[in-house]
Design a protein around this motif. Structure first.
Motif, short mmCIF file in Angstrom:
data_model
loop_
_atom_site.label_atom_id
_atom_site.label_comp_id
_atom_site.label_asym_id
_atom_site.label_seq_id
_atom_site.Cartn_x
_atom_site.Cartn_y
_atom_site.Cartn_z
N LEU A 26 13.31 12.19 -7.68
CA LEU A 26 12.26 12.78 -7.09
C LEU A 26 11.10 11.64 -7.28
O LEU A 26 10.95 11.24 -8.43
N ARG A 27 10.29 11.50 -6.16
CA ARG A 27 9.37 10.36 -6.47
C ARG A 27 8.20 10.91 -5.60
O ARG A 27 8.25 11.46 -4.58
N SER A 28 7.06 10.62 -6.29
CA SER A 28 5.77 10.96 -5.32
C SER A 28 4.72 9.78 -5.46
O SER A 28 4.38 9.43 -6.47
N ILE A 29 4.53 9.27 -4.44
CA ILE A 29 3.89 7.90 -4.30
C ILE A 29 2.48 8.04 -3.55
O ILE A 29 2.40 8.40 -2.38
N THR A 30 1.31 8.21 -4.18
CA THR A 30 0.02 8.09 -3.82
C THR A 30 -0.61 6.81 -3.72
O THR A 30 -0.83 6.13 -4.49
N ASP A 31 -0.92 6.23 -2.59
CA ASP A 31 -1.29 4.84 -2.33
C ASP A 31 -2.86 5.05 -1.64
O ASP A 31 -3.00 5.71 -0.73
N TRP A 32 -3.77 4.36 -2.44
CA TRP A 32 -5.42 4.53 -1.95
C TRP A 32 -5.68 3.07 -1.89
O TRP A 32 -5.85 2.42 -2.97
N ARG A 33 -6.00 2.83 -0.53
CA ARG A 33 -6.77 1.50 -0.44
C ARG A 33 -8.14 1.86 -0.22
O ARG A 33 -8.63 2.20 0.62
N LEU A 34 -8.91 1.21 -1.54
CA LEU A 34 -10.36 1.39 -1.50
C LEU A 34 -10.95 0.61 -0.56
O LEU A 34 -11.99 0.88 -0.05
N SER A 35 -10.33 -0.64 -0.37
CA SER A 35 -11.02 -1.77 0.44
C SER A 35 -9.81 -2.58 0.88
O SER A 35 -8.82 -2.49 0.47
#
Length: 728
Positions: A307-316
């Motif tokens: 199980l993988r939970s991947i959160t990707d946040w591009r601030l800029s």
């Protein structure tokens, strides 16, 4: 024997809930971030096309966390993409590895082996989506259908993935949901009653395709059933990879991925006895090639869940944060008689090594990482950093019997059911728990010293705590519990010089840390007590990557030297003890070339030569200095040629040469070099349908994929298969 736990057991469900909870907070916090443009999507053609060029300009996470391409990285980095996997017909992860210069691999049930740059076992890190399982048997071959690509980096790479990786690191990367529709299926039939069905679907299930609010789901499923080429062997396996990609807006995406692998092997093949006397060149009796001396109901089973939970946040456009929560659960069962040898006159086979075994392994971890593209002192300077925390716990349940099980006629024999062996009882009794808790901090940088010269550096520091708990009788040699801590720091410094458009040279120095014997997740009390430090590995490498022949060709070349110190070796004064004074080294060169010489033609090849040896090592009271480690060939070469000789027809050929390898550390026994030939013919019926026929080991070469002092684990004989592929 009790069956392994269900893939959908309460334990699996609890892992899934933990995965969802772990990512809820980062997603909610990210909602205030300004929106950014989603990455462009490439749509793959319905049928693979020959492509001779090497993949030098795609970002590879396995070479660096900075998003560098192989051409930008001061190391030998290989990418085997999905198109290459399909065009070569690689059936599983081990066949995919043939595209990497210098790698050899075998899939003996209890000794999954990969050799890379003169090192093997735990000294070659095998990753799944960048996650290190710290256990070599966990890297059993998996059907290639569920994988998007495989990446590798040669030489010490602990600074990327943690302790291990002296010889190199290999990363198997699973297919994930994409932002466009995919519909594909494959049916494959072949010799040994091979039946295989695979399907892959990718769909948008919510949203209007504009970005925020879109949700895409992907499912890839593969089922395979076949008889083995040895008597009584049969395999059944199922692979599932499914994922949900959610564009949450404000620069945030989330991917929830689940994978399951279910494999069962009836009467596994463990090897073929070597003829006596062994002599300098080892032999087997061809009449025993398909004989299986295991118990009649021998068994290997494994069930694996991810199980993988991947959160990707591009601030800029220049800054990105990413959080990956991961959980792994595996249960493996063995029930076999595993060792066979001829008597002195080669008239009987002596069967021994009875083992009932269970491995129960769980890994839970979280990785927080970031990257920033910026400036330093007026020069372009990119950074990557991260914190990785994991807990890896494994319990083993061995039950073995010493001595001979039976002596049989080599050619006409029957073997017993496993639990009819006197003294062998059903049920599992735990031996010990190994718990490895790792906390790691890492930092990478790439700075342009001048426009054409880049300095690439990396540093990683780990805190590793190993705890052993005895689940059996407490003795002086096996206390109730024991623990030890390790604090390795590893790194890399490299220079990349762009000589001209499409051509660069590089130099690098890298370090690694590794367990002195085996891996920490299976270390015994004696290992931990006597081996108070990790080994150290160091590599110097120079190389070049370039385009030539007006863009029709690409090539990489490298030369390296690696030295590993503090490996466990026998005490010269007391053969019952080990001391950390051993040394092992290797030096070699690797060359890979890809050509697209003319329309319809594709040529790729690689060759490696490695001089691996023990510099300081003792076994049985004898010094082995200058000897080559077992199962380490000096030369490995591969060539693939394909030609589209008509608008809808393509012929292909693969040739693999593996040099001589030794069966013992004293180098008194060896298997001669061998060459294998594979042939293929494909027909594109129409835009959506293709048919591919393949003959593997076309010359029916008898060869040993792995050796011990009494057995050869033989490679498969000639086989053929026919595959129908459909996109819809």
């Amino acid at each position: 024997m009790p069956a392994p736990a269900s893939l959908f057991s309460p334990r699996a469900v609890s892992l899934g809930l933990s995965c969802l909870v772990a990512t809820a907070t980062p997603v909610a916090r990210a909602q205030t971030t300004p929106s950014t443009t989603l990455p462009a999507v490439k749509i793959r053609a319905s049928a693979p096309e020959p492509n001779g060029r090497l993949q030098l300009d795609l970002p590879a996470d396995t070479g660096s966390r900075l998003g560098l391409t192989p051409r930008q990285t001061p190391a030998t980095v290989s990418i085997i993409d999905r198109n290459t996997i399909d065009t070569r017909g690689a059936q599983d992860t081990q066949e995919i590895l043939r595209a990497v210069p210098g790698i050899t691999a075998h899939n003996a049930p209890g000794n999954i082996g990969v050799s890379y740059r003169g090192f093997s076992g735990g000294s070659v890190t095998q990753l799944f989506n960048g996650i290190h399982l710290q256990y070599t048997i966990a890297a059993r071959p998996v059907d290639s259908w569920i994988y998007d690509r495989v990446e590798s980096i040669g030489g010490p790479s602990s600074f990327l993935f943690g302790a291990g990786g002296v010889g190199g690191s290999i990363n198997y990367i699973t297919k994930l949901a994409e932002r466009h529709d995919i519909s594909e299926a494959r049916l494959r039939l072949g010799t040994q009653r091979l039946k295989e069905a695979s399907v892959g679907l990718n769909r948008r299930i919510a949203g209007d395709g504009s970005g925020a609010g879109d949700h895409h789901i992907r499912i890839d499923l593969n089922y395979r059933r076949a008889d083995g080429w040895t008597d009584g062997t049969g395999t059944r396996s199922t692979q599932l990879a499914t994922s949900l990609l959610s564009d949450l807006g404000q620069g945030v995406t989330h991917t929830l991925a689940y994978e399951a692998q279910d494999e069962a092997v009836d009467r596994p093949y463990w090897g073929t006895p070597l003829l006596n006397p062994p002599g300098a060149s080892l032999r087997v009796d061809p009449r025993t090639r398909d004989k299986n001396y295991n118990s009649a109901d021998g068994l290997y089973e494994q069930r694996v869940q991810w199980l993988r939970s991947i959160t990707d946040w591009r601030l800029s456009d220049s800054t990105r944060l990413k959080n990956t929560f991961y959980a792994y659960d595996a249960l493996r069962d063995y029930r076999n008689v595993e060792s066979y040898r001829f008597d002195a006159g080669n008239t009987s086979v002596i069967r021994s090594a009875t083992l009932l075994q269970r491995h129960d392994q769980r890994l839970v971890g979280d990785r927080i990482e970031g990257s920033h593209q910026g400036q330093a002192w007026g020069h372009r300077s990119d950074w990557a950093w991260g914190l990785d925390v994991s807990v890896n716990k494994q319990t083993r349940f061995p039950n073995s019997l010493p001595g001979t099980v039976s002596t049989v006629d080599p050619y006409r024999f029957d073997t017993e059911n496993f639990f009819d062996i006197p003294g062998m009882k059903r049920g599992f009794r735990p031996d010990r728990d190994n718990k490895v808790t790792t906390t790691a901090l890492y930092l990478e940088n790439r700075t342009a010293l001048v426009p054409a010269l880049h300095l690439v550096t990396a540093l990683r520091h780990e805190r590793i705590k190993l705890e052993l708990k005895n689940r059996r009788e407490v003795t002086a040699a096996s206390p109730a519990s024991f623990q030890r801590s390790y604090h390795p720091s590893t790194g890399r410094i490299g220079l990349v010089w762009d000589l001209a458009p499409g051509a660069m040279v590089y130099a690098q120095y890298a370090t690694a840390a590794d367990a002195p014997s085996g891996v920490l997740s299976t270390a015994s009390f004696s290992d931990v007590r006597n081996n108070s430090e990790l080994t150290t590995g160091r590599q110097a490498e120079i190389g070049s990557k370039l385009d030539f022949w007006q863009g029709k060709g690409t090539a990489t070349v490298s030369a390296f030297t690696i030295r590993r110190k503090n490996i466990a070796t026998q005490d010269a004064d007391n053969s019952a003890l080990t001391v950390l004074v051993g040394e092992q080294s290797s030096r070699g060169v690797e060359l890979a070339v890809g050509l697209k010489p003319a329309a319809g033609w594709s040529v790729q090849g690689n060759v490696s030569r490695v001089d691996a040896q023990y510099d300081r090592f003792r076994q049985g009271g004898i010094s082995l200095a200058g000897k080559t480690p077992t199962n380490t060939p000096e030369t490995v070469a591969n060539l693939w040629v394909s030609y589209a000789f008509a608008p809808s027809w393509q012929a292909s050929m693969g040739v693999r040469h593996v040099g001589k390898a030794y069966a013992d550390a004293a180098n008194t026994m060896s298997w001669s070099a061998y060459t294998l030939v594979d042939l293929g013919l494909s027909h594109q019926v129409n835009r959506n349908i293709s048919v591919v026929g393949r003959i593997r080991n076309a010359t029916d070469r008898l060869y040993a994929a792995n050796l011990t002092s009494t057995m050869a684990y033989l490679g498969a004989p000639r086989t053929a298969d026919l595959a129908l592929r459909v996109s819809f």
